[in-house]
Write a protein that holds these residues in place. Structure first.
Motif, PDB file in Angstrom:
ATOM      1  N   LEU A   8      29.802  61.745  24.393  1.00 35.48           N
ATOM      2  CA  LEU A   8      28.545  61.739  23.814  1.00 35.48           C
ATOM      3  C   LEU A   8      28.316  62.856  22.902  1.00 35.48           C
ATOM      4  O   LEU A   8      27.399  62.574  21.921  1.00 35.48           O
ATOM      5  CB  LEU A   8      27.702  61.789  25.025  1.00 35.48           C
ATOM      6  CG  LEU A   8      26.237  61.242  24.823  1.00 35.48           C
ATOM      7  CD1 LEU A   8      25.969  60.033  24.281  1.00 35.48           C
ATOM      8  CD2 LEU A   8      25.253  61.762  25.929  1.00 35.48           C
ATOM      9  N   ALA A  13      28.753  56.423  19.813  1.00 30.30           N
ATOM     10  CA  ALA A  13      27.935  55.266  19.459  1.00 30.30           C
ATOM     11  C   ALA A  13      26.558  54.962  20.103  1.00 30.30           C
ATOM     12  O   ALA A  13      25.979  54.096  19.805  1.00 30.30           O
ATOM     13  CB  ALA A  13      28.721  53.925  19.401  1.00 30.30           C
ATOM     14  N   VAL A  14      26.381  55.877  21.011  1.00 26.13           N
ATOM     15  CA  VAL A  14      25.273  55.583  22.070  1.00 26.13           C
ATOM     16  C   VAL A  14      24.460  57.096  21.980  1.00 26.13           C
ATOM     17  O   VAL A  14      25.274  58.048  21.773  1.00 26.13           O
ATOM     18  CB  VAL A  14      25.513  55.011  23.509  1.00 26.13           C
ATOM     19  CG1 VAL A  14      25.949  53.623  23.291  1.00 26.13           C
ATOM     20  CG2 VAL A  14      26.218  56.225  23.977  1.00 26.13           C
ATOM     21  N   LYS A  15      23.061  56.945  22.144  1.00 20.29           N
ATOM     22  CA  LYS A  15      22.381  58.391  22.142  1.00 20.29           C
ATOM     23  C   LYS A  15      22.312  58.696  23.670  1.00 20.29           C
ATOM     24  O   LYS A  15      21.900  59.990  23.926  1.00 20.29           O
ATOM     25  CB  LYS A  15      21.007  58.190  21.600  1.00 20.29           C
ATOM     26  CG  LYS A  15      21.314  57.757  20.148  1.00 20.29           C
ATOM     27  CD  LYS A  15      19.794  57.952  19.449  1.00 20.29           C
ATOM     28  CE  LYS A  15      20.001  57.587  18.006  1.00 20.29           C
ATOM     29  NZ  LYS A  15      18.726  57.596  17.237  1.00 20.29           N
ATOM     30  N   GLU A  16      22.490  57.965  24.810  1.00 21.16           N
ATOM     31  CA  GLU A  16      22.191  58.197  26.074  1.00 21.16           C
ATOM     32  C   GLU A  16      23.170  57.565  26.861  1.00 21.16           C
ATOM     33  O   GLU A  16      23.488  56.274  26.584  1.00 21.16           O
ATOM     34  CB  GLU A  16      20.961  58.055  26.670  1.00 21.16           C
ATOM     35  CG  GLU A  16      20.143  56.771  26.552  1.00 21.16           C
ATOM     36  CD  GLU A  16      18.917  56.968  26.783  1.00 21.16           C
ATOM     37  OE1 GLU A  16      18.370  55.533  27.243  1.00 21.16           O
ATOM     38  OE2 GLU A  16      18.191  57.865  27.016  1.00 21.16           O
ATOM     39  N   ASP A  45      24.493  55.080  29.809  1.00 22.06           N
ATOM     40  CA  ASP A  45      23.938  54.135  30.873  1.00 22.06           C
ATOM     41  C   ASP A  45      24.283  54.479  32.336  1.00 22.06           C
ATOM     42  O   ASP A  45      25.210  54.609  32.638  1.00 22.06           O
ATOM     43  CB  ASP A  45      24.793  52.881  30.604  1.00 22.06           C
ATOM     44  CG  ASP A  45      24.218  51.496  31.280  1.00 22.06           C
ATOM     45  OD1 ASP A  45      23.654  51.633  32.249  1.00 22.06           O
ATOM     46  OD2 ASP A  45      24.252  50.345  30.645  1.00 22.06           O
ATOM     47  N   TRP A  77      27.304  53.066  34.165  1.00 21.48           N
ATOM     48  CA  TRP A  77      28.564  53.558  34.075  1.00 21.48           C
ATOM     49  C   TRP A  77      29.171  54.688  35.027  1.00 21.48           C
ATOM     50  O   TRP A  77      30.452  54.779  35.057  1.00 21.48           O
ATOM     51  CB  TRP A  77      28.781  54.088  32.588  1.00 21.48           C
ATOM     52  CG  TRP A  77      28.525  53.297  31.353  1.00 21.48           C
ATOM     53  CD1 TRP A  77      28.369  51.599  31.665  1.00 21.48           C
ATOM     54  CD2 TRP A  77      28.088  53.409  29.915  1.00 21.48           C
ATOM     55  NE1 TRP A  77      28.067  51.186  30.387  1.00 21.48           N
ATOM     56  CE2 TRP A  77      27.855  52.246  29.508  1.00 21.48           C
ATOM     57  CE3 TRP A  77      27.792  54.798  29.554  1.00 21.48           C
ATOM     58  CZ2 TRP A  77      27.612  52.207  28.097  1.00 21.48           C
ATOM     59  CZ3 TRP A  77      27.653  54.610  28.024  1.00 21.48           C
ATOM     60  CH2 TRP A  77      27.527  53.453  27.706  1.00 21.48           C
ATOM     61  N   THR A  81      26.650  44.017  30.978  1.00 22.88           N
ATOM     62  CA  THR A  81      26.225  43.447  29.685  1.00 22.88           C
ATOM     63  C   THR A  81      25.171  42.304  29.814  1.00 22.88           C
ATOM     64  O   THR A  81      24.535  41.940  29.001  1.00 22.88           O
ATOM     65  CB  THR A  81      27.398  43.070  28.747  1.00 22.88           C
ATOM     66  OG1 THR A  81      28.166  42.059  29.352  1.00 22.88           O
ATOM     67  CG2 THR A  81      28.329  44.140  28.563  1.00 22.88           C
ATOM     68  N   VAL A  94      31.078  54.865  25.810  1.00 21.34           N
ATOM     69  CA  VAL A  94      30.097  56.027  24.589  1.00 21.34           C
ATOM     70  C   VAL A  94      30.436  55.571  23.391  1.00 21.34           C
ATOM     71  O   VAL A  94      29.737  55.834  22.513  1.00 21.34           O
ATOM     72  CB  VAL A  94      30.591  57.194  25.279  1.00 21.34           C
ATOM     73  CG1 VAL A  94      29.616  58.254  24.306  1.00 21.34           C
ATOM     74  CG2 VAL A  94      30.208  57.664  26.650  1.00 21.34           C
ATOM     75  N   CYS A  95      31.789  55.292  22.948  1.00 19.93           N
ATOM     76  CA  CYS A  95      32.161  55.288  21.350  1.00 19.93           C
ATOM     77  C   CYS A  95      32.213  53.725  21.136  1.00 19.93           C
ATOM     78  O   CYS A  95      32.444  53.477  19.978  1.00 19.93           O
ATOM     79  CB  CYS A  95      33.398  55.814  21.352  1.00 19.93           C
ATOM     80  SG  CYS A  95      33.467  57.609  21.543  1.00 19.93           S
ATOM     81  N   ALA A  96      31.785  52.821  21.954  1.00 25.03           N
ATOM     82  CA  ALA A  96      31.860  51.493  21.655  1.00 25.03           C
ATOM     83  C   ALA A  96      33.011  51.028  20.995  1.00 25.03           C
ATOM     84  O   ALA A  96      33.246  50.107  19.898  1.00 25.03           O
ATOM     85  CB  ALA A  96      30.846  50.926  20.926  1.00 25.03           C
TER      86      ALA A  96
END
Length: 228
Positions: free
Chosen positions: A50, A56-59, A61, A64, A93, A136-138
Motif C-alpha cells: 500500500l 492501486a488502492v488507497k485503503e 479491503d 483481504w 468482487t 493491493v496493486c491490482a
C-alpha cells in the motif's frame, strides 16, 4: 443464479464457498491439509504494498485480511510439501443479489500453489507477499507469467531467483465453486538464466528441461541450473 440478497444470507454463502474450496476441493487436489492457516493480517505485506509506488488502492479491503496459505504435508500419493493460497478466489468482487455465472472467475479467479522438497517457511512468506501484491496493486497473475524476486526465493543461499507460472499436468487445471471458476497456478522456482530461456524459447521448452533434469514442478532450492 444470483448471490443471496440479504447481508446475512450473503455472508453465509460467502463462508460456504470458502469452506467448499478448503475442506472439499483442496483435500481432493492435495491430500490432507493442516489445520493451521497463515493469514495476511498476520503480516505487514499488504501495508508494505500500500505504501509502494505500485499501489492501486488507497485503503485495504477488510475482506483481504483472512486470505492466507494452507499447507499439505507429504503423503504416499504426493510425497512432497504443498503450499496453497486460500482466499484469492473468495467472491469478494460480488455484492448481495448480483448475478453469478459459473463460467466467470470467482474472486481473482485463481489460487497459487508451491510444491517443495522440504518443509520451509519461505513458501508461506512468498505466497502471502504475492497475494498482497495481487490485491493491493491490482496486478493479477496468469499461466505463462514470470515473477523475479529481490534476492533469492529463500532469502539465503540459492540459485533460484524467480518464479514461472504454469499449469501442473498432474492435477486439474481448475475447479468449480458456486461463486465461479478457480484456476490453479503452480509456481516453479527458476534461475535468472532459466527465466530468460523461457522468454526466448517458451515456457513449455523450459518445463521440459526441468522435468528431464528431475526437478519438474517441485522446487528444490538447492538444485543447480539445468543445462539450457
Amino acid at each position: 443464479m444470483k448471490a443471496p440478497e440479504t447481508d446475512e444470507a450473503f455472508c453465509q454463502w460467502y463462508e460456504d464457498c470458502w469452506a467448499d474450496r478448503d475442506e472439499v476441493e483442496y483435500p481432493k487436489l492435495f491430500g490432507a491439509i493442516s489445520e493451521e492457516v497463515y493469514t495476511l493480517d498476520q503480516t505487514d505485506a499488504m501495508q508494505a504494498w500500500l505504501e509502494s509506488d505500485l499501489a492501486a488502492v488507497k485503503e485495504l479491503d477488510p475482506n483481504w485480511g483472512g486470505i492466507g496459505v494452507r499447507v499439505a504435508p507429504p503423503s504416499p500419493e504426493y510425497p512432497y510439501w504443498t503450499y496453497v493460497t486460500s482466499g484469492l478466489s473468495n467472491p469478494f468482487t460480488l455484492a448481495p443479489g448480483e448475478e453469478v455465472d459459473g463460467n466467470t472467475p470467482s474472486g481473482l479467479g485463481y489460487e497459487m500453489v508451491i510444491h517443495t522438497t522440504e518443509e520451509a517457511q519461505w513458501p508461506v512468506l512468498r505466497l502471502l507477499d504475492m497475494a498482497a501484491y495481487n490485491l493491493v496493486c491490482a496486478r493479477p497473475f496468469a499461466a505463462g507469467h514470470r515473477y523475479p524476486v529481490e534476492g533469492t526465493l529463500t532469502g539465503s543461499e540459492s540459485k533460484l531467483t524467480g518464479f514461472v507460472f504454469v499449469t501442473d499436468p498432474s492435477r486439474p487445471s481448475h475447479f468449480q465453486l458456486e461463486s465461479g471458476k478457480v484456476e490453479l497456478l503452480t509456481l516453479v522456482g527458476v534461475t535468472k538464466n532459466e527465466m530468460a530461456f523461457s522468454r526466448s524459447n517458451g515456457m513449455d521448452r523450459l518445463m521440459a528441461k526441468l522435468v528431464s533434469a528431475g526437478s519438474g514442478y517441485i522446487i528444490n532450492p538447492d538444485r543447480e541450473q539445468v543445462q539450457l
